[in-house]
Design a protein around this motif. Structure first.
Motif, short mmCIF file in Angstrom:
data_model
loop_
_atom_site.label_atom_id
_atom_site.label_comp_id
_atom_site.label_asym_id
_atom_site.label_seq_id
_atom_site.Cartn_x
_atom_site.Cartn_y
_atom_site.Cartn_z
N PRO A 13 1.72 14.13 2.04
CA PRO A 13 2.82 13.21 2.37
C PRO A 13 2.59 12.46 3.68
O PRO A 13 3.08 11.33 3.84
CB PRO A 13 4.03 14.15 2.47
N LEU A 14 1.86 13.05 4.59
CA LEU A 14 1.59 12.39 5.87
C LEU A 14 0.80 11.10 5.70
O LEU A 14 0.92 10.17 6.50
CB LEU A 14 0.83 13.33 6.81
N LEU A 15 0.01 11.03 4.63
CA LEU A 15 -0.82 9.85 4.42
C LEU A 15 0.00 8.62 4.05
O LEU A 15 -0.51 7.51 4.08
CB LEU A 15 -1.86 10.14 3.33
N LEU A 16 1.28 8.83 3.72
CA LEU A 16 2.16 7.68 3.46
C LEU A 16 2.35 6.83 4.71
O LEU A 16 2.76 5.67 4.63
CB LEU A 16 3.52 8.17 2.97
N LEU A 17 2.04 7.40 5.87
CA LEU A 17 2.20 6.67 7.12
C LEU A 17 0.98 5.83 7.48
O LEU A 17 1.00 5.10 8.48
CB LEU A 17 2.47 7.65 8.27
N SER A 18 -0.08 5.91 6.69
CA SER A 18 -1.35 5.29 7.07
C SER A 18 -1.23 3.79 7.29
O SER A 18 -1.60 3.27 8.35
CB SER A 18 -2.42 5.60 6.02
N PHE B 281 0.83 -1.20 0.00
CA PHE B 281 0.00 0.00 0.00
C PHE B 281 0.87 1.25 0.00
O PHE B 281 0.56 2.24 -0.69
CB PHE B 281 -0.94 0.00 1.21
N MET B 282 1.96 1.23 0.76
CA MET B 282 2.87 2.37 0.77
C MET B 282 3.47 2.59 -0.62
O MET B 282 3.62 3.73 -1.08
CB MET B 282 3.98 2.15 1.80
N ASP B 283 3.78 1.50 -1.30
CA ASP B 283 4.32 1.60 -2.66
C ASP B 283 3.28 2.18 -3.62
O ASP B 283 3.59 3.02 -4.47
CB ASP B 283 4.78 0.23 -3.13
N ASN B 284 2.02 1.73 -3.46
CA ASN B 284 0.95 2.25 -4.31
C ASN B 284 0.69 3.73 -4.07
O ASN B 284 0.24 4.45 -4.97
CB ASN B 284 -0.35 1.46 -4.06
N GLN B 285 0.97 4.18 -2.86
CA GLN B 285 0.80 5.60 -2.54
C GLN B 285 1.90 6.47 -3.14
O GLN B 285 1.78 7.69 -3.13
CB GLN B 285 0.78 5.79 -1.02
N MET C 160 -6.47 7.95 7.90
CA MET C 160 -5.57 8.46 6.86
C MET C 160 -5.70 7.64 5.58
O MET C 160 -5.66 8.20 4.47
CB MET C 160 -4.13 8.43 7.39
N ARG C 161 -5.88 6.34 5.72
CA ARG C 161 -6.02 5.48 4.54
C ARG C 161 -7.29 5.82 3.76
O ARG C 161 -7.27 5.94 2.53
CB ARG C 161 -6.04 4.01 4.96
N VAL C 162 -8.40 5.94 4.47
CA VAL C 162 -9.66 6.26 3.82
C VAL C 162 -9.60 7.65 3.18
O VAL C 162 -10.13 7.87 2.08
CB VAL C 162 -10.83 6.16 4.82
N ALA C 163 -8.93 8.57 3.85
CA ALA C 163 -8.75 9.91 3.28
C ALA C 163 -8.00 9.83 1.95
O ALA C 163 -8.38 10.48 0.96
CB ALA C 163 -8.00 10.81 4.27
#
Length: 365
Positions: free
Chosen positions: A318-323, A26-30, A307-310
């Protein structure tokens, strides 16, 4: 080492094998700015549903509930094949071998056959309730779903297994975790049917309506937000039911829908009814245990999921990479913190002490 404890360890191992690669993917897809290993252990959904949750639920049926209902756990000759079948099925799925589904069906048949004992009076004369019947029906429904998935795929159908099991368990165990709250079992049964139809009809206009109906009926019958009892399970379970409602509202986005149920509803419920996990360990070890909950896993899991749903809904930061990372750490920390307290007690605590869960004396009815 007792077979039930081996099942528990196997389940947590599969949780790690299915969860860690999913976090990295998921982090890679982001668009994570650095290369990540994303090519190993791709069978995420299968491992989570028919690996981790199947072993968790199987342990409940073969060990914890069996000790309560029959006075003894299922025989080793049944527990061991169940665990082996589940493990092999997950390995085969990683190899893209369709036999994986059929081994899951065999494992479910073992559970169905043994669970017939819960349709008869208990060793002390208690009659079966909605809890017993709904658990049994869930296994039958799941075996039909897996048969369908063996031909057509459709991974989202697998959500029915753990979600319906939770509704079945809630029809009884909410009384334990919410300070003796009496659950309306007839209403909970209607909620169970509505949720089942809602999940199975995903992609149609009636699916979100049915899920909302199931959500409303279950919330009313249980009274989770306004119940008495310990604060921690009330917060965790209220959060879980909030995510169940959200899942109905975000069905237009597949990832948001799936993980609102899989992470938001299922794992918040696991956190909230951790006394069920303690009962499982009591059934395995015969020892009386106590656990003080931490809010850290709860906060990390839900912050990451928000954060993931957002991100799924189109918000960019960039903060959403931590979701995904926060979600993974939240789930892992729950088990680490739990077993950090439990393992020393498994060696020391006397079997005759009263069961204490988070500082309160409890009894199982």
């Amino acid at each position: 080492m007792k077979p039930g404890f081996i099942l528990l360890i196997m389940g947590i191992a599969l949780l790690l094998l299915g969860g860690i690669p999913a976090v990295l993917n998921f982090m890679d897809n982001q668009g994570f700015p650095y290369p990540l290993p994303t090519t190993f252990f791709q069978a995420h959904w299968f491992v989570m549903v028919y690996g981790f949750f199947l072993l968790l639920i199987g342990n409940e049926l073969l060990v914890a509930l069996s000790n309560e209902w029959r006075g003894t756990s299922a025989p080793t000759w049944l527990i061991v094949p169940f665990g082996i079948l589940t493990l092999i099925s997950n390995l085969l799925d990683e190899l893209n071998n369709p036999l994986s589904y059929y081994l899951v069906i065999v494992a479910l048949v073992l559970l169905i056959n043994y669970s017939r004992v819960y349709l008869s009076p208990s060793r002390i004369g208690l009659k079966p309730t909605a809890y017993n019947y709904l658990l049994f029906y869930t296994l039958i429904i799941t075996s039909i779903i897996v048969s369908f998935q063996a031909v057509f795929g459709l991974p989202w159908l697998g959500l029915a297994f753990p979600a319906l099991t939770i509704f079945a368990v809630m029809s009884r165990d909410l009384g334990l975790v919410l300070g003796g709250k009496r659950v309306n079992q007839d209403e909970m049964t209607l909620a169970y049917v509505s949720l089942a139809l809602g999940i199975l009809s995903y992609g149609t206009v009636i699916s979100p309506i049915l899920i909302v109906i199931g959500w409303g009926l279950s919330l009313h019958s249980s009274g989770i937000p306004w119940s008495k009892g310990r604060l921690y399970p009330r917060i965790a379970l209220t959060t879980a039911w909030t995510w169940l409602l959200i899942s109905a509202l975000v069905q237009g986005n597949y990832d948001a829908y799936i993980h609102s149920i899989a992470l938001g509803f299922l794992f918040n419920t696991v956190f909230g009814v951790d006394s069920v996990l303690i009962d499982m360990l009591v059934g395995i070890t015969g020892k009386r245990l106590s656990v003080k909950p931490s809010y850290v896993p709860l906060i990390l899991l839900n912050l990451g999921l928000v954060m993931r749903v957002a991100f799924d809904l189109g918000i960019s930061s960039p903060l959403l990479l931590l979701s995904a990372l926060l979600q993974g750490i939240g789930i892992l920390s729950f088990y680490v913190l739990t077993f950090r307290q439990v393992i020393p007690q498994m060696r020391k605590v006397d079997k005759d002490e009263t069961l204490i869960v988070k500082g309160e004396r409890t009894t199982r009815s």
